[in-house]
Scaffold this motif. Structure first.
Motif, short mmCIF file in Angstrom:
data_model
loop_
_atom_site.label_atom_id
_atom_site.label_comp_id
_atom_site.label_asym_id
_atom_site.label_seq_id
_atom_site.Cartn_x
_atom_site.Cartn_y
_atom_site.Cartn_z
N GLU A 5 37.66 41.44 32.03
CA GLU A 5 38.61 40.98 31.32
C GLU A 5 38.78 39.66 31.64
OE1 GLU A 5 41.74 43.10 29.40
OE2 GLU A 5 41.06 43.74 28.23
N HIS A 6 38.94 38.65 31.68
CA HIS A 6 39.49 37.59 32.70
C HIS A 6 40.67 37.07 31.87
CE1 HIS A 6 39.27 34.19 36.18
NE2 HIS A 6 39.16 33.73 35.06
N PRO A 7 41.50 37.48 32.30
CA PRO A 7 42.97 36.42 31.51
C PRO A 7 42.92 35.31 31.74
CG PRO A 7 43.21 38.11 33.11
CD PRO A 7 41.85 38.46 33.18
N GLY A 8 42.20 34.72 32.79
CA GLY A 8 43.06 32.86 33.65
C GLY A 8 42.95 32.51 34.84
N TRP A 9 43.66 32.13 35.14
CA TRP A 9 43.36 32.35 36.49
C TRP A 9 43.68 33.05 37.63
CZ3 TRP A 9 41.10 28.06 39.70
CH2 TRP A 9 41.24 28.17 40.58
N GLY A 10 42.97 34.04 38.63
CA GLY A 10 43.69 34.97 39.20
C GLY A 10 41.99 35.78 39.19
N ASP A 19 40.85 54.00 26.26
CA ASP A 19 42.39 53.57 26.66
C ASP A 19 42.64 53.61 27.89
OD1 ASP A 19 42.31 55.14 24.09
OD2 ASP A 19 42.19 56.89 24.68
N ALA A 20 41.85 53.53 28.74
CA ALA A 20 42.19 52.94 30.39
C ALA A 20 42.86 51.41 30.87
CB ALA A 20 40.97 53.16 31.36
N ALA A 21 43.73 51.67 31.78
CA ALA A 21 44.31 49.94 31.74
C ALA A 21 43.09 49.27 32.25
CB ALA A 21 45.68 50.01 32.72
N PRO A 22 42.93 47.80 32.71
CA PRO A 22 42.51 47.40 33.35
C PRO A 22 43.11 47.53 34.74
CG PRO A 22 43.46 46.16 31.40
CD PRO A 22 44.18 47.05 31.21
N VAL A 23 42.14 47.61 35.14
CA VAL A 23 41.97 47.53 36.88
C VAL A 23 41.34 46.33 37.66
CG1 VAL A 23 41.35 48.42 38.71
CG2 VAL A 23 41.62 50.41 36.43
N ALA A 24 42.69 45.33 38.16
CA ALA A 24 41.66 44.37 38.95
C ALA A 24 40.95 43.87 39.96
CB ALA A 24 43.38 43.90 39.99
#
Length: 186
Positions: A5-10, A19-24
């Motif tokens: 996932e790429h939600p925007g800048w960052g 079921d897993a949370a996104p990990v940066a």
């Protein structure tokens, strides 16, 4: 899964299961990153831009530990990376040109005008501006940063017996070189 996932800048994020949370994923401070798997699927290729578009980066990251295994820092934001799974990458930048990475060494390829595409095996570069040209990346690298010499667009004669390409006349059926051509303008 996994998916990115790429939600925007960052940073980009990896999601390992529904079921897993996104990990940066690793990303320079104040930078923005995109990601895809390496050609052989064993590493993540994380690339992008630094704050204020001051530069760019390509990081090779282990997908399980998220450890950065190698880094390439550039003076220009990176728009795309083509990875071939054998230590070779083509890095497309906004200001620094097209860069061939061979292991730990980076080489700027000569500037070629028009739309560009790299072959799936990473050995050829195709360009299109008025006509299609196919370049050997090894030959481009050997030119030492000089632009390719002008040549004829790739064209078959009406019978298909002969093929004109760059500075060569080829047998249209076998591809064998018939003659090398010198171009002179008077």
């Amino acid at each position: 899964y996994p998916k990115f996932e790429h939600p925007g800048w960052g940073p980009s994020y990896i999601v390992r299961s529904p079921d897993a949370a996104p990990v940066a994923l690793p990303c320079p401070a104040e930078g923005s990153a995109y990601v895809h798997f390496s050609a052989d699927g064993t590493r993540l290729i994380v690339y992008g831009t630094l704050d204020e578009y001051a530069g760019g980066f390509v990081w090779v990251v282990h997908p399980d530990t998220l450890e950065v295994e190698s880094e390439l820092d550039l003076g220009s934001p990176v728009s795309e990376v083509d990875d071939f799974g054998d230590g070779r990458m083509i890095v497309w930048t906004y200001r620094s040109g097209t860069i061939l990475v061979l292991g730990a060494r980076a080489h700027v390829l000569p500037e070629i005008e028009g739309a560009l595409a790299v072959s799936p095996d990473g050995r050829h570069l195709a360009s299109f501006r008025h006509s299609l040209r196919v370049w050997s990346i090894a030959d481009l690298l050997a030119r030492g940063g000089k632009p390719p010499e002008a040549g004829f667009p790739t064209t078959f004669d009406p019978s298909g017996d002969r093929l004109l390409r760059a500075r060569q006349l080829l047998d249209g059926r076998t591809g064998d070189v018939i003659a090398a051509l010198d171009i002179e303008l008077h």
